[in-house]
Design an enzyme around this catalytic site. Structure first.
Site, PDB file in Angstrom:
ATOM      1  N   CYS A 105      19.858  59.789  64.858  1.00 14.11           N
ATOM      2  CA  CYS A 105      21.224  60.290  65.044  1.00 14.11           C
ATOM      3  C   CYS A 105      21.826  60.796  63.731  1.00 14.11           C
ATOM      4  CB  CYS A 105      22.138  59.192  65.586  1.00 14.11           C
ATOM      5  SG  CYS A 105      21.774  58.677  67.267  1.00 14.11           S
TER       6      CYS A 105
ATOM      7  N   HIS B 225      42.907  35.123  41.473  1.00 17.94           N
ATOM      8  CA  HIS B 225      42.418  36.488  41.281  1.00 17.94           C
ATOM      9  C   HIS B 225      43.503  37.523  40.985  1.00 17.94           C
ATOM     10  CE1 HIS B 225      38.416  35.092  42.081  1.00 17.94           C
ATOM     11  NE2 HIS B 225      38.846  34.467  43.154  1.00 17.94           N
TER      12      HIS B 225
ATOM     13  N   CYS C 276      34.125  30.945  48.348  1.00 24.33           N
ATOM     14  CA  CYS C 276      35.411  30.670  47.689  1.00 24.33           C
ATOM     15  C   CYS C 276      36.213  29.658  48.509  1.00 24.33           C
ATOM     16  CB  CYS C 276      36.238  31.945  47.550  1.00 24.33           C
ATOM     17  SG  CYS C 276      36.254  32.624  45.891  1.00 24.33           S
TER      18      CYS C 276
END
Lengths: 155, 105, 131, 258
Positions: D76, D178, D219
């Site tokens: 495809c 973070h 985490c």
């Protein structure tokens, strides 16, 4: 193209899929200085081992002990008369004292090998080279391994 | 399963060339236990050999301290055009091979 | 998961501290030092301190050097038990609390991070850290 | 003011200010910048990057016919080098039929179900990691644009809420480390910004390739929380938020991380 090319090869091999084993624990089982000494004597026999000629390069601060780049280099002209026959690498605190043995010769051209090793903790790594005159030369390096702050656990 | 081989395609006679190999393998140490306490059996590559036009020029004994997907770099003197053949042998009848050709001028 | 908060020893906050030992007796300084340095206790992941033998110490939180000068035993105890009382935004976990938490892992649900005895050992050790 | 100029101005206003506590676009850094030179070198050279072993396996699978439809991906999609270029940089992407975002792993399994008539590949299986690594590798260097689709916005918001949500026995949210404390050290290990630029990636810790979902789950275990299941709406939303938070950073698949 530069002189280096990449060859991507597929290999046939009956290997089980990695990463399918559930998280596992390493029991505190460690090589002792006596085991390290025995492992070295198994290779060297009773011959004296001198310090020098061998260099081990490991990053000054290992980011993860599960995969540690290591290069061993021996000062040798690598001629038919004067070359390195083998390089043996040991460790102090992994469950087993042996890391690897490398066999080379004058057709190697350069006495240098690199690989990636596992180091369970901060510890000593010893590399010993056997030269063509059957003398043994060694170096010992202390390697500082960063422990992972968060480990993957089942909970 | 794949392997990555890096050999220069061309070299001058007498050149010292670097050869690098990287192959897929879990290198299960034999020292780990599952959560329920069972020992995971050792499954490692124990031996690597490189032959240059049929002659062994480099060999390594590997132990469980070698990281998964073993990487090896070593050197060889380019003497003549031909083939480098690589062979990995391990536990449970593991065996795989690869090769790369070089033109030496 | 049923809360087992009632298993926690009762304690009484007086002013900015907990004057009474959670166990009714003083903690052990040597055990307290070992706990502060143990990675599973988590202190050393964020804090540093006068621990020359420990190579990897955190720098997310204040150095513990002089903690015994800065805080009384009573204040140290409350800071360990529930630091969020002083600052709701703090990243310091409440080490003696088992309620008001979200999605606690199966193995940890209903339990405080540290036992009353561990808190007392750590308090006893921190009180000895003087400039 | 022309309509176009008004739209452009509105877009600028919308894109410029980062939300409180969030990292502004020009301060976003890949985990690569937090690593030592040896780990960087391992990622930089394709013949020493162990993640490339999986890309090679994925390339083989791309061309292999599978399922009762006896179709390969290539039947495809043709040559992935052109057809898949930049695609992974847009994932997770909103699926109109399902009315929700799907990850690249889920897209591969949807293709298997709908077009190849093949069983889904399990999460973290070698074949699924290899295929997604091969597809994502075609986007290496492409700037991340995931989450730009307006229909994805509610899911980006859901992911952002989860990122800000404290959880686990340690009662910490992703943002506490973070957004607020990157560049500091958790014991000896540097805290990164958590920008998912190189997934699936080879973690030295794992000694294998792994997905962003595996990383998120570890985490969560780290803060002693109950990790969400693979493929759960929460993990997909988190993945989508993280990718939109990394907007503009180049893809690195297969990255190498400690």
């Amino acid at each position: 193209m530069p002189t280096t090319r990449r060859q991507f090869l597929s290999l046939a091999g009956g290997v089980t899929a990695a990463g399918t084993i559930p998280i596992v624990t390493l029991r505190p089982l460690r090589a002792t200085p006596a085991m390290l000494n025995t492992a070295i004597r198994n290779v060297v026999g009773e011959a004296p081992i001198r310090t020098g000629k061998v260099k081990v390069d490991i990053p000054p601060l290992v980011e993860n002990g599960n995969t540690v780049p290591m290069t061993v280099t021996v000062a040798s002209p690598m001629t038919a008369d004067d070359h390195v026959k083998s390089i043996h690498v040991f460790n102090e605190k992994n469950p087993q004292p042996n890391i690897a043995n490398f066999y080379l010769g004058p057709s190697s051209g350069r006495a240098q090998v690199a690989t990636r090793i596992r180091l369970a903790d901060t510890q000593k790594v010893v590399a010993i080279a056997r030269l063509s005159d059957d003398t043994f030369w060694q170096v010992a390096v202390d390697v500082v391994v960063t422990l992972a702050a968060c480990t993957e656990e089942m909970n | 399963m794949a392997a990555l081989i890096n050999v220069p395609a061309k070299a001058r006679r007498g050149d010292v060339i670097e050869i690098r190999t990287l192959t897929s393998h879990i290198m299960e140490t034999g020292f780990r236990h599952t959560a329920d306490g069972k020992l995971v059996p050792r499954d490692i590559i124990t031996s690597f050999t490189c032959r240059y036009n049929g002659t062994e020029i480099f060999r390594a004994d590997l132990f469980p301290a070698i990281a998964a997907n073993p990487y090896l770099s070593f050197f060889a003197v380019a003497k003549e055009s031909g083939r480098f053949e690589f062979e990995w042998i391990g536990d449970n009848g593991y065996s795989s091979t690869a090769s790369a050709s070089i033109t030496v001028e | 998961m049923p809360t087992k908060a009632d298993e926690l020893a009762p304690y009484k906050v007086v002013g900015d501290g907990i004057p009474q030992s959670l166990t009714g007796s003083p903690g052990d300084v040597t055990r307290g030092r070992a706990l502060v340095l143990a990675r599973t206790t988590t202190c050393i992941l964020c804090h540093s301190g006068p621990f020359p033998e420990t190579r990897f110490q955190g720098d997310l939180a204040p150095d513990l050097t002089g903690a015994g000068n800065r805080w009384t035993t009573s204040q140290l105890r409350l800071r360990l038990v529930d630091a969020s009382r002083f600052n709701a935004e703090t990243i310091m976990p409440s080490y003696y609390r088992a309620d008001g938490l979200a999605r606690v892992g199966r193995n940890f649900a209903g339990k405080p991070i540290l036992s009353a005895a561990e808190i007392e050992d750590i308090v006893a050790f921190l009180a000895t850290l003087r400039d | 003011m022309s309509v176009w100029r008004a739209i452009a101005a509105a877009a600028l206003v919308a894109a410029a200010p980062a939300l409180a506590g969030e990292i502004p676009p020009d301060a976003r850094r890949s985990g690569y910048s937090f690593m030592g030179p040896d780990t960087r070198a391992m990622q930089d050279d394709d013949t020493s990057n162990p993640g490339m072993l999986f890309v090679l396996d994925g390339e083989q699978l791309w061309g292999k016919k599978t399922g009762s439809a006896e179709k390969a991906c290539a039947d495809c999609h043709g040559d992935a080098r052109s057809s898949m270029k930049g695609v992974a940089a847009r994932y997770p992407a909103f699926d109109k039929t399902l009315g929700r975002p799907v990850t690249l792993d889920q897209r591969i399994n949807l293709c298997r179900a709908n077009h190849q008539k093949a069983a889904p590949l399990p999460y973290e299986s070698r074949d699924l990691l290899a295929l997604s690594a091969f597809v994502a590798h075609q986007s290496r260097g492409a700037a991340i644009t995931a989450g730009d689709d307006p229909q994805a916005k509610p899911f980006v918001e859901q992911g952002r809420d989860l990122f800000m949500q404290r959880e686990g026995q340690l009662n910490l949210a992703c943002t506490n480390c973070h957004d607020d404390n990157f560049d500091k050290r958790l014991a000896g290990a540097p805290i990164t910004q958590g920008q998912p630029t190189g997934y699936p990636l080879y973690r030295l810790e794992w000694q294998t390739l792994g997905s962003l979902e595996r990383r998120l789950r570890s985490c969560m275990s780290g803060v002693r929380a109950q990790a969400y299941d693979y493929g759960s709406p929460e993990l997909v939303a988190l993945e989508l938020y993280l990718m939109s938070r990394a907007r503009g950073l180049p893809m690195e698949t297969p990255a190498v991380r400690p």
